[in-house]
Motif scaffolding. Structure first.
Motif, PDB file in Angstrom:
ATOM      1  N   ASP A   1      34.915  79.695   6.474  1.00  0.00           N
ATOM      2  CA  ASP A   1      34.484  79.051   5.236  1.00  0.00           C
ATOM      3  C   ASP A   1      35.254  77.758   5.016  1.00  0.00           C
ATOM      4  O   ASP A   1      34.692  76.712   4.779  1.00  0.00           O
ATOM      5  N   THR A   2      36.568  77.890   5.092  1.00  0.00           N
ATOM      6  CA  THR A   2      37.414  76.740   4.790  1.00  0.00           C
ATOM      7  C   THR A   2      38.394  76.481   5.938  1.00  0.00           C
ATOM      8  O   THR A   2      39.061  77.400   6.407  1.00  0.00           O
TER       9      THR A   2
ATOM     10  N   THR B   1      32.306  75.155  12.543  1.00  0.00           N
ATOM     11  CA  THR B   1      31.269  75.394  11.553  1.00  0.00           C
ATOM     12  C   THR B   1      31.961  75.949  10.316  1.00  0.00           C
ATOM     13  O   THR B   1      32.640  76.977  10.410  1.00  0.00           O
TER      14      THR B   1
ATOM     15  N   GLU C   1      32.351  75.605   5.614  1.00  0.00           N
ATOM     16  CA  GLU C   1      31.887  75.038   4.354  1.00  0.00           C
ATOM     17  C   GLU C   1      32.657  73.743   4.091  1.00  0.00           C
ATOM     18  O   GLU C   1      32.093  72.698   3.848  1.00  0.00           O
ATOM     19  N   THR C   2      33.982  73.880   4.125  1.00  0.00           N
ATOM     20  CA  THR C   2      34.858  72.753   3.809  1.00  0.00           C
ATOM     21  C   THR C   2      35.828  72.531   4.964  1.00  0.00           C
ATOM     22  O   THR C   2      36.416  73.484   5.464  1.00  0.00           O
TER      23      THR C   2
ATOM     24  N   THR D   1      30.169  70.853  11.862  1.00  0.00           N
ATOM     25  CA  THR D   1      29.109  71.031  10.886  1.00  0.00           C
ATOM     26  C   THR D   1      29.730  71.660   9.641  1.00  0.00           C
ATOM     27  O   THR D   1      30.369  72.715   9.744  1.00  0.00           O
ATOM     28  N   ALA D   2      29.565  71.019   8.492  1.00  0.00           N
ATOM     29  CA  ALA D   2      30.205  71.543   7.284  1.00  0.00           C
ATOM     30  C   ALA D   2      29.511  70.974   6.060  1.00  0.00           C
ATOM     31  O   ALA D   2      28.678  70.070   6.166  1.00  0.00           O
ATOM     32  N   GLU D   3      29.859  71.508   4.904  1.00  0.00           N
ATOM     33  CA  GLU D   3      29.340  70.960   3.661  1.00  0.00           C
ATOM     34  C   GLU D   3      30.082  69.647   3.352  1.00  0.00           C
ATOM     35  O   GLU D   3      29.474  68.617   3.163  1.00  0.00           O
ATOM     36  N   THR D   4      31.407  69.745   3.320  1.00  0.00           N
ATOM     37  CA  THR D   4      32.215  68.542   3.099  1.00  0.00           C
ATOM     38  C   THR D   4      33.279  68.430   4.190  1.00  0.00           C
ATOM     39  O   THR D   4      33.865  69.419   4.593  1.00  0.00           O
TER      40      THR D   4
ATOM     41  N   CYS E   1      27.250  66.731   7.831  1.00  0.00           N
ATOM     42  CA  CYS E   1      27.671  67.366   6.589  1.00  0.00           C
ATOM     43  C   CYS E   1      26.992  66.680   5.415  1.00  0.00           C
ATOM     44  O   CYS E   1      26.239  65.720   5.589  1.00  0.00           O
ATOM     45  N   THR E   2      27.228  67.190   4.216  1.00  0.00           N
ATOM     46  CA  THR E   2      26.653  66.560   3.043  1.00  0.00           C
ATOM     47  C   THR E   2      27.528  65.395   2.601  1.00  0.00           C
ATOM     48  O   THR E   2      27.041  64.324   2.278  1.00  0.00           O
ATOM     49  N   ARG E   3      28.829  65.638   2.607  1.00  0.00           N
ATOM     50  CA  ARG E   3      29.738  64.603   2.112  1.00  0.00           C
ATOM     51  C   ARG E   3      30.891  64.449   3.091  1.00  0.00           C
ATOM     52  O   ARG E   3      31.525  65.437   3.452  1.00  0.00           O
TER      53      ARG E   3
END
Lengths: 497, 103
Positions: free
Chosen positions: A361-362, A378, A380-381, A397-400, A417-419
């Motif tokens: 996740d992190t 891979t 989230e953060t 690959t991640a969210e941020t 990623c998104t950000r």
């Protein structure tokens, strides 16, 4: 009459002439009297032959009235013209003095440091002789001689700089001294240090050759002990180490263990408590210092460098582990491969961090000195932070994704990623196939270049470059955001795909 | 000899002595004393004057635990010495004149 009396009377009889002139005359007579004594003349003979001081002074004043006068006259003319020049010269000399004095002090203290190091190297080498490692012993003596030579050269440089300094001020004050040839002692010292430098290097090379030109053989590494500790883990595990490189892997079965190595002289302390494994050097600084002396005495000076590498620890996690992993290391690199977990927190003071094939996740990675390498992640953060080093991300690959560095470059290859936020004070930011909706790239000194996947029309662009070129144009209205800020450096970003 | 006449000659004597090699105060005084009567208090101003005129240079060297000041003839000094020969010829002319007038 005595010499002292004669000179005193002479000085008095000269009256008001410049002190330098009077000094010169007195010195001449002093030398003459000394020489006469040396040639076996008695006091009576000397002073009966010598003109009385009053006559000597009068003769001088009569014969050389022009020296003092001319000096004064010339001085007046010159002073009027050159007083300003003198002040300017003095000003520059003062500035140069700051540089010279600091150079003199640093050369002198460098010399002392080299000498102290040399003595230490010599002293600590004898242990190797006792244990029969003569080649390592001679290699260290070679190093010591090189250190001594460097010490002497530094001191010689300090002396020469001092002479430069003194000469400069004499020139500014206007009293240049006749040039003296280089002191014999100085020449001898220089020759001796050159010979020592050469001899030390020859000795080291010969010993190094006897060790097969392998740097690892410069330390005695035999007798390394391997320990294996079983750990029990549920959903979280923490590892703390002070001086060990740590490799974290997944074991084939359900065992959870820590394998570490140490030298018998410096046994490591292992404690496992409440899901936290601690691997440290012995307790207390003093005992550690003692142990490290002992280690160097027995195994050579360079054992410290070899030790961090040799005393490496491996943490094996059970195949089913999927909890949180926290790693804290003072000195040593950390690498994690093939890991699935909820949180991965790694902080290192000195050492690089490498993550390869991690799903979590992190990811939170921090190091003071060292690079951060993230590959096939891979999450989230993803947070990566270092003061000195580099941050390298590939296939992430991640969210941020946040990459922050003080001195060093950031390289983002195939990051989706998104950000994404990349910040560096000094260093470049390189991109390759970056896919993100919100992109923030900031650097003070360095360039930003590379490729972003997507079309330029999708992005609202804010680009500011203080000094340097920029190929982007500010525009509004895009659904995605690109924010590039550079103080000194160029921006060259292309959109592809 | 008249002191005024001697003065110019002494300059040349000192320079001539120094062409044989560098020398220091005591030695110069002894060597010069062997040729012409000269006191220490006359020698020093000569040395000083020659130094100021750039005809000799000085340097210090350690000898027997103290500094000895040595004198060395410069190129200007050598030129001055060469010039002395010309001066001397002129002097001889004057000498001949004085003699001729007196007779």
């Amino acid at each position: 009459m005595t010499k002292r009396k004669y000179l005193k009377k002479l000085k008095k009889a000269l009256g008001k002439i410049s002190p330098a002139e009077a000094e010169d005359l007195v010195a001449y007579y002093a030398e003459l009297i000394d020489e006469s004594y040396d040639h076996g003349k008695t006091e009576r003979e000397i002073f009966s032959k010598l003109d009385p001081p009053e006559v000597a002074a009068a003769n001088y004043l009569r014969e050389c009235p022009t020296i003092g006068e001319e000096g004064k006259r010339e001085g007046h003319v010159r002073n009027a013209a050159s007083n300003f020049g003198k002040i300017v010269m003095g000003f520059f000399a003062a500035i140069l003095s700051i540089v010279l004095v600091s150079l003199i002090v640093s050369f002198a203290s460098c010399g002392v440091a080299f000498a102290v190091a040399g003595v230490y190297v010599l002293a600590i080498s004898f242990g190797l002789l006792f244990s029969g490692h003569a080649a390592v012993f001679f290699a260290q003596w070679g190093m010591a001689f090189v250190l001594f030579a460097l010490a002497m050269l530094s001191e010689a440089a300090a002396v020469l700089l001092y002479k430069l300094f003194a000469g400069m001020w004499r020139f500014v004050v206007g009293r240049p001294k006749p040039k003296k040839p280089m002191r014999k002692s100085m020449r001898r010292a220089l020759i001796a240090s050159a010979m020592m430098l050469l001899g030390g290097q020859l000795m080291f090379t010969a010993a190094f050759g006897a060790l097969g030109f392998n740097y690892k053989n410069l330390a005695v590494t035999e007798g390394l002990a391997t320990h294996e500790e079983q750990l029990s883990v549920e959903d979280a595990l923490a590892l703390e180490a002070d001086n060990s490189a740590v490799t974290i892997k997944r074991s084939e079965d359900e065992t959870c263990k820590l394998v570490y190595r140490d030298f018998p002289e410096t046994p490591k302390r292992f404690v496992f408590l409440d899901g936290k494994a601690m691997l440290n050097d012995g307790e207390g600084t003093l005992s550690v210092m003692g142990a490290s002396f002992e280690l160097q005495w027995r195994r050579g000076l360079l054992i410290g460098g070899a030790a961090t590498d040799l005393q490496r620890a491996e943490l094996y996690l059970p195949a089913s582990f999927s909890g949180a992993l926290t790693v804290e290391v003072d000195n040593g690199e950390v690498s994690v491969t093939d890991m699935v977990c909820t949180d991965l927190v790694i902080s290192v003071k000195n050492g690089a961090v490498t993550l390869d094939s991690v799903t979590t996740d992190t990811v939170d990675v921090k190091t003071n000195n060292g690079a951060v390498i993230l590959q096939s992640i891979t999450a989230e953060t993803v947070n990566a932070k270092t003061s000195n080093g580099a941050i390298y991300c590939k296939n992430v690959t991640a969210e941020t994704v946040t990459a922050e560095i003080k001195t060093g470059a950031i390289d983002l290859k195939n990051v989706a990623c998104t950000r994404v936020t990349a910040t560096t004070s000094t260093g470049a930011i390189l991109l390759e196939d970056l896919r993100a909706d919100h992109i923030y790239l900031h650097t003070s000194t360095g360039s930003v270049k590379g490729t972003i996947s997507g079309s330029e029309a999708e992005y609202s662009v804010t680009a500011s470059v203080s000094t340097g070129s920029c190929n982007l144009q500010n525009r509004q209205g895009g659904s995605k955001q690109l924010d590039v800020r550079v103080s000194t450096g160029s921006v060259n970003i292309k959109f592809v795909g | 000899m008249d002191i005024q006449m001697k003065k110019g000659l002494l300059d040349a004597c000192v320079l001539a002595l120094l062409t044989k090699g560098d020398s220091y105060g005591y030695q110069l005084a002894c060597e010069l004393g062997a040729v012409v009567e000269v006191s220490e208090s006359t020698l020093y101003p000569i040395l000083k004057r020659l130094e100021t005129a750039g005809q000799l240079s000085t340097y210090a060297r350690e000898y027997g635990g103290r500094l000895r000041r040595y004198y060395r003839i410069t190129q200007t000094g050598r030129l001055r010495l060469a010039q002395f020969d010309d001066d001397w010829k002129e002097l001889e002319k004057i000498h001949a004149f004085i003699k001729g007038e007196r007779i």
